[in-house]
Design a protein around this motif. Sequence first.
Motif, PDB file in Angstrom:
ATOM      1  N   PRO A  49       0.801  -1.230   0.000  1.00  0.00           N
ATOM      2  CA  PRO A  49       0.000   0.000   0.000  1.00  0.00           C
ATOM      3  C   PRO A  49       0.831   1.277   0.000  1.00  0.00           C
ATOM      4  O   PRO A  49       0.407   2.296  -0.551  1.00  0.00           O
ATOM      5  CB  PRO A  49      -0.829  -0.127   1.287  1.00  0.00           C
ATOM      6  N   LYS A  50       2.022   1.241   0.590  1.00  0.00           N
ATOM      7  CA  LYS A  50       2.852   2.449   0.606  1.00  0.00           C
ATOM      8  C   LYS A  50       3.286   2.823  -0.811  1.00  0.00           C
ATOM      9  O   LYS A  50       3.189   3.976  -1.220  1.00  0.00           O
ATOM     10  CB  LYS A  50       4.065   2.235   1.521  1.00  0.00           C
ATOM     11  N   GLY A  51       3.777   1.841  -1.560  1.00  0.00           N
ATOM     12  CA  GLY A  51       4.218   2.117  -2.922  1.00  0.00           C
ATOM     13  C   GLY A  51       3.102   2.598  -3.819  1.00  0.00           C
ATOM     14  O   GLY A  51       3.312   3.430  -4.710  1.00  0.00           O
ATOM     15  N   ALA A  52       1.890   2.083  -3.586  1.00  0.00           N
ATOM     16  CA  ALA A  52       0.747   2.477  -4.415  1.00  0.00           C
ATOM     17  C   ALA A  52       0.360   3.932  -4.215  1.00  0.00           C
ATOM     18  O   ALA A  52      -0.365   4.505  -5.037  1.00  0.00           O
ATOM     19  CB  ALA A  52      -0.443   1.564  -4.113  1.00  0.00           C
ATOM     20  N   THR A  53       0.836   4.561  -3.119  1.00  0.00           N
ATOM     21  CA  THR A  53       0.507   5.976  -2.860  1.00  0.00           C
ATOM     22  C   THR A  53       1.649   6.907  -3.249  1.00  0.00           C
ATOM     23  O   THR A  53       1.679   8.062  -2.819  1.00  0.00           O
ATOM     24  CB  THR A  53       0.185   6.189  -1.361  1.00  0.00           C
ATOM     25  N   PHE A  54       2.566   6.436  -4.083  1.00  0.00           N
ATOM     26  CA  PHE A  54       3.734   7.247  -4.440  1.00  0.00           C
ATOM     27  C   PHE A  54       3.332   8.622  -4.972  1.00  0.00           C
ATOM     28  O   PHE A  54       3.936   9.641  -4.617  1.00  0.00           O
ATOM     29  CB  PHE A  54       4.566   6.501  -5.481  1.00  0.00           C
ATOM     30  N   GLY A  55       2.296   8.671  -5.797  1.00  0.00           N
ATOM     31  CA  GLY A  55       1.862   9.956  -6.342  1.00  0.00           C
ATOM     32  C   GLY A  55       1.304  10.878  -5.276  1.00  0.00           C
ATOM     33  O   GLY A  55       1.527  12.095  -5.309  1.00  0.00           O
TER      34      GLY A  55
END
Length: 737
Positions: A49-55
Amino acid sequence: MAEATTRTAYRTCPLCEAACGLELTISADRVVAARGDRDHVFSHGFVCPKGATFGQLTDDPDRLRRPLVRRDGRHVEVSWEEAFAEIEKGLGPVLRTYGRDAVALYLGNPNVHTMAGGLYVTPLVKALGSKNTFSASTVDQMPKHVSCGYLYGNPLAIPVPDIDRTDLLLILGANPWESNGSLATAADFPGRLRAIRQRGGRFIVVDPRRTRTAENADEHLFIRPGTDAFLLFGIVHTLFAEELTDVGSHISGVDEVRVLARDFPPEAVADACGVPAGRIAELARELAAAPSAAVYGRIGTCTVEFGTLTSWLIDVVNVLTGNLDKPGGVMFPLAAHTRKQSRPGGKGFRVGRWHSRVRGLPEVKGELPVAALADEIETPGEGQVRAFVTVAGNPVLSTPNSGRLDRALSGLDFMVSVDPYLNETTRHADVILPPTDPARKGHYDFSFLALAVRNFAAYSPAVLPADPGSLDECDILARLTAIIAGQDVGTDAVHERMLTALLEKAAGPLGRDVAELRAEVTGDHPAERLLDVAVRTGAYGDLFGVHPKGLTLTKLLENPHGVDLGPLEPRIPEVLRTTSGTVELCPEPLVADTARLKAALARRPADLVLIGRRHLRSNNSWMHNVPALVKGRDRCTLQVNPADASRLAIKDGDEAEVSSRAGRLCATVEVTDRVMPGVVSLPHGWGHGVPGTRMRVAADHPGVNSNLLTDELTIDPLSGNSVLNGIPVRVSASGSR
């Protein structure tokens, strides 16, 4: 109006140690979506989930874009030149009047997630020349550095579990299902654990809490916090007593360990650690009998009073079972930016080259324990810390007795922070220098590729154009280095000086001229040019044309999904830097500390102790301003076992007061059998929303700061690491005493 062009870009996620590849969708110079890169050579499409919120992290409206200077008690935006002038005006008098030790430096965890941290922090440390250097290492992994330093002669030579080939994995004090691994870079750690089972192997978890990793394991053993050293010594005792050892070559000190282990039979340690004697002995037999096995311990084995002994004993078990430097056991990665040594042996490892002024705590790996920082600020006299520089990190939330440190920072003469947020720590700063966001700078994992469970290399150039008003962190640290060194030079001069120094090291062995090599270096950015030299002269490099098929920056750019360099390979004795050229299994400082462990066998356990915990959507204190990562139910709860809740007369959802020698706080109770009786658990990294901060999402989900309870006076003496787990506490219904 023309529609914005949409494009795809690839990069490595910089948000934890897993080094996953991301596939980014970019429109109108914004990252509008992020998912796992299915073609990535290491992560194969996995994303958390952390990587998916990069933007969202990139676009965070609270993220600072320009420098702030404190004026009349308020932080106001200024130009970069004004900010650097303010630093010269503030630090200069302190350095000239009181000397370099009067300026302390703190390096936070995010430094190991950036190229600037990997390249420009060391020159900054050298330029400052202060004995008062601190980092997040002494609230995290320093015991592992120390134990590896003594065993292998190099504190950075850390063997990792060869998880993709092991038959039996014993995990202590780690929760990779939620933390993605640590000191063991392994994208999709849960998938790799499942794969052990699929090929007929097993993994066992030892933890005071039934974590998600424990829940998915073949077996979970509850253990009293901080007692892993007893369990491990019981295993070592059994290996010797039942003649189950299989020691490889280049190992010394085995007989000395045998003598030490006599005092720790399973029957003697079982009551102390809470694991039955029979199961301890059986673990030893299983590890010895498995075709391959690995013992892996992490933060729960480091942040305890016997952290270095525990870290050492993990490797002792791996050595005695024949699983050190063996496929399927624990092995030493070889990163693309590092070189193989020509022969084993070296100067070895030592600590205590200097000591802290107030408590006399020894230096370890060039730094002092962060538990001593408040002492050095508050205590008057020669050498008192009067100014402070932080590069990332949030020690007001992440270090022991943080309430005391918070108060101490307010009394400094001057403070400067390199940080993208006005947070609980930087609110004390006179100047805040915010680096540009991660999408606008290149990324290469200098730290984590050296800990990867499979050798690979990947470089990600910036995926968004530079913000004309922002500065890259490399430029910020270069300018700060020049100011602290008292040199009136621009950032370009610092960059070029660093590149020249690197080329000078390469030129001699290659029989080439520095200027000649400089003409061949590629890269559009100073960090890229430094990386080009590092990989070209590294273990797989082209050596500036000597090996035409070798790695270069150009080759990394041509392979946006990474370059696979193969499984881990044996590296002993080449990797050893001990004076003997062997694995020195029984170093004297660890022998001496074993007496302290033996004395603790007779100690009565505390009635109630506190431990921390991880969550997949969180990484210390620096992920809590992203809405997607804090939504849902409150995760900052005090987990209490039903038996303890009953005797304490507290119920699920109640507010409870928790107190220790260091401080007290109130937290919402979560009654659960996930924690064993006698143990309560709070996550760390919370405690947001204090006056003077500027993180609105985090302030709406403040939680409580567990480090108000940790004790700066209690440390692991061999490493200086703070004890963050197994803290004696008192718990009562809020309002009662």
